[in-house]
Enzyme design. Sequence first.
Site, PDB file in Angstrom:
ATOM      1  N   CYS A 112       0.831  -1.218   0.000  1.00  0.00           N
ATOM      2  CA  CYS A 112       0.000   0.000   0.000  1.00  0.00           C
ATOM      3  C   CYS A 112       0.857   1.256   0.000  1.00  0.00           C
ATOM      4  O   CYS A 112       0.328   2.359  -0.174  1.00  0.00           O
ATOM      5  CB  CYS A 112      -0.927  -0.012   1.210  1.00  0.00           C
ATOM      6  SG  CYS A 112      -2.003  -1.455   1.235  1.00  0.00           S
ATOM      7  N   HIS A 259      -2.334   6.775   4.291  1.00  0.00           N
ATOM      8  CA  HIS A 259      -2.951   5.578   3.712  1.00  0.00           C
ATOM      9  C   HIS A 259      -4.216   5.280   4.511  1.00  0.00           C
ATOM     10  O   HIS A 259      -4.234   5.360   5.740  1.00  0.00           O
ATOM     11  CB  HIS A 259      -1.966   4.414   3.787  1.00  0.00           C
ATOM     12  CG  HIS A 259      -2.584   3.098   3.434  1.00  0.00           C
ATOM     13  ND1 HIS A 259      -3.421   2.938   2.358  1.00  0.00           N
ATOM     14  CD2 HIS A 259      -2.497   1.875   4.037  1.00  0.00           C
ATOM     15  CE1 HIS A 259      -3.825   1.676   2.302  1.00  0.00           C
ATOM     16  NE2 HIS A 259      -3.278   1.015   3.305  1.00  0.00           N
ATOM     17  N   ASN A 289     -10.354   0.367   2.315  1.00  0.00           N
ATOM     18  CA  ASN A 289      -8.911   0.372   2.047  1.00  0.00           C
ATOM     19  C   ASN A 289      -8.693  -0.005   0.574  1.00  0.00           C
ATOM     20  O   ASN A 289      -8.925  -1.152   0.188  1.00  0.00           O
ATOM     21  CB  ASN A 289      -8.249  -0.644   2.989  1.00  0.00           C
ATOM     22  CG  ASN A 289      -6.750  -0.732   2.795  1.00  0.00           C
ATOM     23  OD1 ASN A 289      -6.205  -0.223   1.810  1.00  0.00           O
ATOM     24  ND2 ASN A 289      -6.081  -1.388   3.728  1.00  0.00           N
TER      25      ASN A 289
HETATM   26  O1  UT7 Z   1      -3.424  -1.696   4.118  1.00  0.00           O
HETATM   27  C1  UT7 Z   1      -2.778  -2.840   4.516  1.00  0.00           C
HETATM   28  C2  UT7 Z   1      -2.483  -2.794   5.960  1.00  0.00           C
HETATM   29  N1  UT7 Z   1      -3.570  -3.320   6.736  1.00  0.00           N
HETATM   30  C3  UT7 Z   1      -3.924  -2.735   7.876  1.00  0.00           C
HETATM   31  O2  UT7 Z   1      -3.418  -1.720   8.230  1.00  0.00           O
HETATM   32  C4  UT7 Z   1      -4.907  -3.385   8.772  1.00  0.00           C
HETATM   33  C5  UT7 Z   1      -4.488  -3.194  10.213  1.00  0.00           C
HETATM   34  N2  UT7 Z   1      -5.354  -3.884  11.142  1.00  0.00           N
HETATM   35  C6  UT7 Z   1      -6.619  -3.449  11.403  1.00  0.00           C
HETATM   36  O3  UT7 Z   1      -7.084  -2.495  10.824  1.00  0.00           O
HETATM   37  C7  UT7 Z   1      -7.385  -4.147  12.492  1.00  0.00           C
HETATM   38  O4  UT7 Z   1      -6.530  -5.019  13.192  1.00  0.00           O
HETATM   39  C8  UT7 Z   1      -8.620  -4.941  11.965  1.00  0.00           C
HETATM   40  C9  UT7 Z   1      -9.682  -3.973  11.497  1.00  0.00           C
HETATM   41  C10 UT7 Z   1      -8.203  -5.860  10.837  1.00  0.00           C
HETATM   42  C11 UT7 Z   1      -9.219  -5.769  13.105  1.00  0.00           C
HETATM   43  O5  UT7 Z   1      -9.563  -4.918  14.202  1.00  0.00           O
HETATM   44  P1  UT7 Z   1      -9.080  -5.262  15.670  1.00  0.00           P
HETATM   45  O6  UT7 Z   1      -9.616  -4.228  16.553  1.00  0.00           O
HETATM   46  O7  UT7 Z   1      -7.597  -5.455  15.641  1.00  0.00           O
HETATM   47  O8  UT7 Z   1      -9.831  -6.593  15.946  1.00  0.00           O
HETATM   48  P2  UT7 Z   1      -9.213  -8.008  16.358  1.00  0.00           P
HETATM   49  O9  UT7 Z   1      -8.537  -8.654  15.212  1.00  0.00           O
HETATM   50  O10 UT7 Z   1      -8.467  -7.862  17.648  1.00  0.00           O
HETATM   51  O11 UT7 Z   1     -10.534  -8.823  16.678  1.00  0.00           O
HETATM   52  C12 UT7 Z   1     -11.372  -8.465  17.791  1.00  0.00           C
HETATM   53  C13 UT7 Z   1     -12.598  -9.345  17.729  1.00  0.00           C
HETATM   54  C14 UT7 Z   1     -12.296 -10.828  17.529  1.00  0.00           C
HETATM   55  O12 UT7 Z   1     -13.237 -11.582  18.244  1.00  0.00           O
HETATM   56  P3  UT7 Z   1     -12.873 -12.215  19.664  1.00  0.00           P
HETATM   57  O13 UT7 Z   1     -11.702 -13.118  19.441  1.00  0.00           O
HETATM   58  O14 UT7 Z   1     -12.551 -11.052  20.559  1.00  0.00           O
HETATM   59  O15 UT7 Z   1     -14.121 -12.926  20.048  1.00  0.00           O
HETATM   60  C15 UT7 Z   1     -12.518 -11.031  16.055  1.00  0.00           C
HETATM   61  O16 UT7 Z   1     -12.854 -12.369  15.746  1.00  0.00           O
HETATM   62  O17 UT7 Z   1     -13.408  -8.967  16.617  1.00  0.00           O
HETATM   63  C16 UT7 Z   1     -13.684 -10.120  15.814  1.00  0.00           C
HETATM   64  N3  UT7 Z   1     -13.829  -9.688  14.429  1.00  0.00           N
HETATM   65  C17 UT7 Z   1     -15.006  -9.273  13.938  1.00  0.00           C
HETATM   66  N4  UT7 Z   1     -16.206  -9.133  14.474  1.00  0.00           N
HETATM   67  C18 UT7 Z   1     -17.186  -8.645  13.702  1.00  0.00           C
HETATM   68  C19 UT7 Z   1     -12.872  -9.617  13.477  1.00  0.00           C
HETATM   69  N5  UT7 Z   1     -13.418  -9.156  12.332  1.00  0.00           N
HETATM   70  C20 UT7 Z   1     -14.719  -8.907  12.595  1.00  0.00           C
HETATM   71  C21 UT7 Z   1     -15.798  -8.441  11.834  1.00  0.00           C
HETATM   72  N6  UT7 Z   1     -17.006  -8.305  12.415  1.00  0.00           N
HETATM   73  N7  UT7 Z   1     -15.660  -8.070  10.543  1.00  0.00           N
END
Ligand code: UT7
Length: 333
Positions: A112, A259, A289
Site C-alpha cells: 500500500c 494511507h 482500504n
Molecule cells: O493496508 C494494509 C495494511 N492493513 C492494515 O493496516 C490493517 C491493520 N489492522 C486493522 O485495521 C485491524 O486489526 C482490523 C480492522 C483488521 C481488526 O480490528 P481489531 O480491533 O484489531 O480486531 P481483532 O482482530 O483484535 O478482533 C477483535 C474481535 C475478535 O473476536 P474475539 O476473538 O474477541 O471474540 C474477532 O474475531 O473482533 C472479531 N472480528 C469481527 N467481528 C465482527 C474480526 N473481524 C470482525 C468483523 N465483524 N468483521
Amino acid sequence: MPGATITGWGAALPETVLTNADLEARLDTSDAWIRERTGIRERRIGGTTIELAIQAGAQALKRADEGRYAVPDVDMLIVSTNTPDPPIPATAAYVQDALGLNCGVFDLNSGCSGFVYALVVANGLIATGMNRVLVIASDTVSRIVDPEDRSTAVLFGDGAGACVLEAKGDHLSDTLHESAGISGSAPPVLTSAESDLLGFDLGSDGSAAKFLYRDHGGYVVMDGQEVFRRAVRATITSARKALDRAGVVADDIALFVPHQANLRIMEAVGDRLSIPMERTMVTIDRMGNTSSASIPLALAEAADGGRIKPGDLVLMSGFGAGLTWASAVIRWG
Ligand code: UT7
C-alpha cells in the site's frame, strides 16, 4: 537539476457500492463493529486494475494539459499495483496502449506504500532529464479477499488514483517549440528549479512479510493486530523523517494524506504527530482500504474539493505488505 511538480491528478472508482449492511447480510459481522473498529461505512467494488488505471491516468493527463500545450507525451509510465490482472506483462503495458503513450513503462509493487514509492522514483527520473512522468496506483483487492473471511472481506475496496509529475521551470511556448524544429515530445525545460518533493522516507522490513501476504491463487492473509501495531509505529517514524528532511514541522502541513487502512490508525498517528483530524484527509468511510490507490484517491479528492491550494505543504504517508512504509512532503504545485 530540474525539479518536479504535480501538474495533474485523476481518480477512478467502480460504480458498485458495497455497504456494511450488504456484508451484515452474508457474514457474521455488524455495521457497528465495522464502523467502530475501522471507520468504514461502505466501499466501491468492481472493475479491473487495468480499466481503473486507464480511467485515472486519462483524467490526470487531461488535467495536466488543460490550458497548456497540446502535447500528450509522457516519458515514463509507472503503475503501482499489488493486484495486476494478468501477472505478465506489466499492467503499465496495457495502460500505455490504451492511453496511446509512447514511453517506457513498468509496474511497481511496494504494498500500500506503492504510490509514494512511485512518486519518489518519478521525481528522480525528472532529476535525470525526463520531462513528464505519469504515476498511477490501481488496486482491486476485493477480488483477492476470501469473501467468507470477516476479518479481511469487510476492509477492502477497489479504485485507482494518478498524478502527472512534470519538470519545473520555463518551457518554450508551442510556437517556439515548433519553430525550433522540435516535435513529438513535451517542450524542453529551459531552467532548473527546486523540486516540489521536499523530503521523503522509504523503508521496508521484509522479515514481517508473514503478517500480510498472498500466495499464487490464494486469498490475502493478514494478522490484523500485528499489522496495526507496526503500521502505527512505522508511519509515525517515517512521517517524522520526511518532515525533518523537508526542513518543516507538523504545524507547517496544510493537509495530512495518510494511507486509508483504518481510521483508528490515522487518529493514533495524527495524535502522535500533532496533526489534528481537521487537517487529515479521510476517505476510508466511503472507499474502504483501496491499497496503493488510497493516497492518490485522497489527494485527488482534496485537490478537487479545494482542500489544498497552490503552495500548501502536504504530508503523505503509507504502509503495507512488505511490510513497507513511505512518506513524502510535497509542495502543492
Ligand atoms: O493496508 C494494509 C495494511 N492493513 C492494515 O493496516 C490493517 C491493520 N489492522 C486493522 O485495521 C485491524 O486489526 C482490523 C480492522 C483488521 C481488526 O480490528 P481489531 O480491533 O484489531 O480486531 P481483532 O482482530 O483484535 O478482533 C477483535 C474481535 C475478535 O473476536 P474475539 O476473538 O474477541 O471474540 C474477532 O474475531 O473482533 C472479531 N472480528 C469481527 N467481528 C465482527 C474480526 N473481524 C470482525 C468483523 N465483524 N468483521
